[in-house]
Every structure is written in C-alpha cells, then in structure tokens.
Design a protein around this motif. Structure first.
Motif, mmCIF file in Angstrom:
data_model
loop_
_atom_site.group_PDB
_atom_site.id
_atom_site.type_symbol
_atom_site.label_atom_id
_atom_site.label_comp_id
_atom_site.label_asym_id
_atom_site.label_seq_id
_atom_site.Cartn_x
_atom_site.Cartn_y
_atom_site.Cartn_z
ATOM 1 N N GLU A 60 0.821 -1.208 0.000
ATOM 2 C CA GLU A 60 0.000 0.000 0.000
ATOM 3 C C GLU A 60 0.857 1.261 0.000
ATOM 4 O O GLU A 60 0.561 2.242 -0.701
ATOM 5 C CB GLU A 60 -0.926 0.000 1.212
ATOM 6 N N LEU A 61 1.949 1.232 0.775
ATOM 7 C CA LEU A 61 2.781 2.414 0.910
ATOM 8 C C LEU A 61 3.652 2.669 -0.314
ATOM 9 O O LEU A 61 3.817 3.820 -0.742
ATOM 10 C CB LEU A 61 3.683 2.285 2.142
ATOM 11 N N PHE A 62 4.239 1.600 -0.877
ATOM 12 C CA PHE A 62 5.333 1.786 -1.818
ATOM 13 C C PHE A 62 5.069 1.291 -3.238
ATOM 14 O O PHE A 62 5.813 1.648 -4.150
ATOM 15 C CB PHE A 62 6.602 1.123 -1.275
ATOM 16 N N ASP A 63 4.040 0.467 -3.471
ATOM 17 C CA ASP A 63 3.792 0.014 -4.840
ATOM 18 C C ASP A 63 3.556 1.172 -5.809
ATOM 19 O O ASP A 63 4.065 1.145 -6.949
ATOM 20 C CB ASP A 63 2.603 -0.957 -4.889
ATOM 21 N N PRO A 64 2.802 2.219 -5.435
ATOM 22 C CA PRO A 64 2.633 3.318 -6.398
ATOM 23 C C PRO A 64 3.956 3.959 -6.795
ATOM 24 O O PRO A 64 4.144 4.341 -7.963
ATOM 25 C CB PRO A 64 1.730 4.308 -5.641
ATOM 26 N N VAL A 65 4.901 4.064 -5.849
ATOM 27 C CA VAL A 65 6.214 4.634 -6.160
ATOM 28 C C VAL A 65 6.991 3.696 -7.073
ATOM 29 O O VAL A 65 7.556 4.105 -8.100
ATOM 30 C CB VAL A 65 7.004 4.897 -4.863
ATOM 31 N N THR A 66 7.017 2.419 -6.704
ATOM 32 C CA THR A 66 7.751 1.431 -7.501
ATOM 33 C C THR A 66 7.249 1.401 -8.936
ATOM 34 O O THR A 66 8.045 1.450 -9.896
ATOM 35 C CB THR A 66 7.621 0.044 -6.862
ATOM 36 N N PHE A 67 5.938 1.354 -9.130
ATOM 37 C CA PHE A 67 5.420 1.203 -10.489
ATOM 38 C C PHE A 67 5.458 2.517 -11.269
ATOM 39 O O PHE A 67 5.485 2.484 -12.496
ATOM 40 C CB PHE A 67 4.035 0.574 -10.456
#
Length: 287
Positions: A36-43
């Motif tokens: 939830e925290l980091f997937d948007p940043v990673t993708f």
C-alpha cells in the motif's frame, strides 16, 4: 527481499540472522502494508523505465506477491517475471503464468539464467551483509540496454517514527524505533545505504543514472506496519533491554488510537541502464 527492508525491508532469512523472519505471521501484514505504501512509487518508476510487453524481469527479494504480479501485468503473456527470495512463502501466490518463483540468495547463488530487461529490488540490500556482491550479480544479469531499479531505505536521513515529537507518546515511539534500528545494525544492516545508490550504480558502469526519495507520513498503512513490526520484534527489544513489556504494550495502544503521525524512513529509488556495448562484460560495483 523480502524485501527485504528497513524498518521496511524484508529480506527473509532466519538462517542469515535477519531480524524480521518471514515465517512469522506478522510478515504477511507487513508485506500488505509495504504494498500500500510503496507500490505506487515502484510502479511509477517501472513505467517510466519503459517496462512493457514481452520483457524479462527479475524481482529480487520479492517478499509478497504484489510487485511480481504488477510486473506480470506489464510484460504480458509473451514476457517473463522471475521472483526470487530466500523464503518464498509469501510470494507463492504470484506463481503461475509468466511468473516463476524461485528460492534464491542474491549474494550467494548465480543469477537466474537468460538475461533481463529489468532487475528490481525493493528494501532488500540494506539487510544483505555482502551488498557489493549482490549488486554485482544483479548488474551482471542485465541484458545490454537493460535497466536496474534499486529501492532501499535510509533511516539515517530521517530516523524518527514521529517526526513531530510533541509529547510522551511520540517520545516513546521514537525510542522504540531507535531500539529497532540498533537491533538491525547489530545484524549487519547499513542504515545509511539508500543515499549511496546513485554513486554505486555509476561505479557499476551503468548509464543514465537517476534517483529520488519518498517517505509517507500519517498513512493508515504506517500504523499497520508499525504495529506488526513491534509485535514481531517485541521479545528481542525486551531481551536487549531496549524496552519493557509495559512500554511495548503502551506503544501499541498509542498506535491503535490513530492519533500518532507515524512516518517511515525515506526510501531512495535509483535506476540506471547497462550500456548497449556491455555484452559479455560485467561491471564491478564499487565497495
């Protein structure tokens, strides 16, 4: 690599002295919070690097299933995603179709064969004792023109769980977070690793190196992550004299109120491209 990671990293490895053993039930909760925290940043970075149909990707220290599945959606049926970790318990949900899940130690085992268009590790290397060797193997697994995306924590840049230390609840939270990081450092974690990533990628011979950093504050997922982490390590905190059982219970109750503005350590994302002329050569990352 599980993720591996930081106060967020999860590099599984009970046998390797990793503080946050993936065999504990709390690991699943932590992986969901990381997603939830980091997937948007990673993708956001994955998409900016042009990962798409037919590509081969290696997800190092996969931990949970969210990143392998996200990569699989991008490469499609003509692509391949190899997801590896020391403990693949939580990544098995991603197996099937274009995703292969393999037990693998990135610092000790040969890279999966075939060469990759993208190699990615999130919150992994900060916990790996032989980080330079792990990085060398990841760089060597890139195809000419392939991209390496490393995302790792740097607790030294922002060491507080509660940056706004406004009262006793926040002071207790920050003291327990300091104890957690002391336990990680004892096990070989490099709490200032994230900031070194751009330099290390350049020293590894990669081109078009770039980086940025991100850390959330006051996300509900921060509270979920903190509660799961503290429950995971409470026995070690108490045994090391870093907290009492009463203090741990009080902190967990404070977290449950939802009134603490909890943060994570900054996650530094760095990326670079293996030169097209690099066929047959393996750059040697600086130590």
């Amino acid at each position: 690599m599980t993720t591996r990671g930081t106060d967020h990293g999860d590099v599984p490895g009970h046998d390797h002295g990793y503080l946050l053993d993936n065999r504990r039930a709390e690991a699943g909760t932590r992986f969901e919070a990381f997603a939830e925290l980091f997937d948007p940043v990673t993708f956001r970075h994955v998409d900016a690097l042009g990962v798409g149909a037919g590509m081969r990707c290696w997800e190092v220290g996969a931990g949970g299933a969210s990143v392998p599945l996200g990569l699989a959606a991008r490469v499609g049926p003509g692509g391949t995603v190899v997801a590896t970790d020391i403990d693949v318990s939580w990544a098995r949900d991603a197996a099937g179709g274009v995703v292969r899940v393999l037990r693998h130690d990135v610092a000790a085992d040969p890279a999966p064969p075939g060469g990759f268009d993208l190699v990615h590790a999130r919150l992994v290397l900060v916990h790996v004792t032989d980080r330079a060797e792990a990085l060398r193997r990841m760089v060597g697994a890139l195809r000419p023109g392939g991209r390496l995306l490393l995302e790792d924590a740097d607790p030294g840049l922002q060491p507080l769980l509660c940056p706004d230390e406004s009262g006793p609840e926040q002071r207790l939270a920050n003291r327990l977070r300091s104890g957690f990081r002391a336990l990680m450092a004892e096990r070989g974690a490099d709490l200032a690793y994230g900031r070194t990533l751009p330099r290390l990628l350049r020293e590894a011979g990669l081109e078009e190196v770039g980086a940025d950093a991100y850390f959330p504050i006051t996300s509900p997922a921060c509270a979920v992550l903190e509660a799961a982490t503290v429950r995971h390590i409470r026995e070690r905190l108490v045994a090391a004299g870093l907290a009492t059982d009463e203090e741990v219970d009080r902190h967990l109750a404070n977290v449950a109120t939802g009134t603490l503005d909890l943060a994570t350590a900054p996650m530094v994302s760095a990326w670079g491209r293996r030169p097209l002329s690099a066929a047959g050569s393996t750059p040697d990352p600086g130590r």
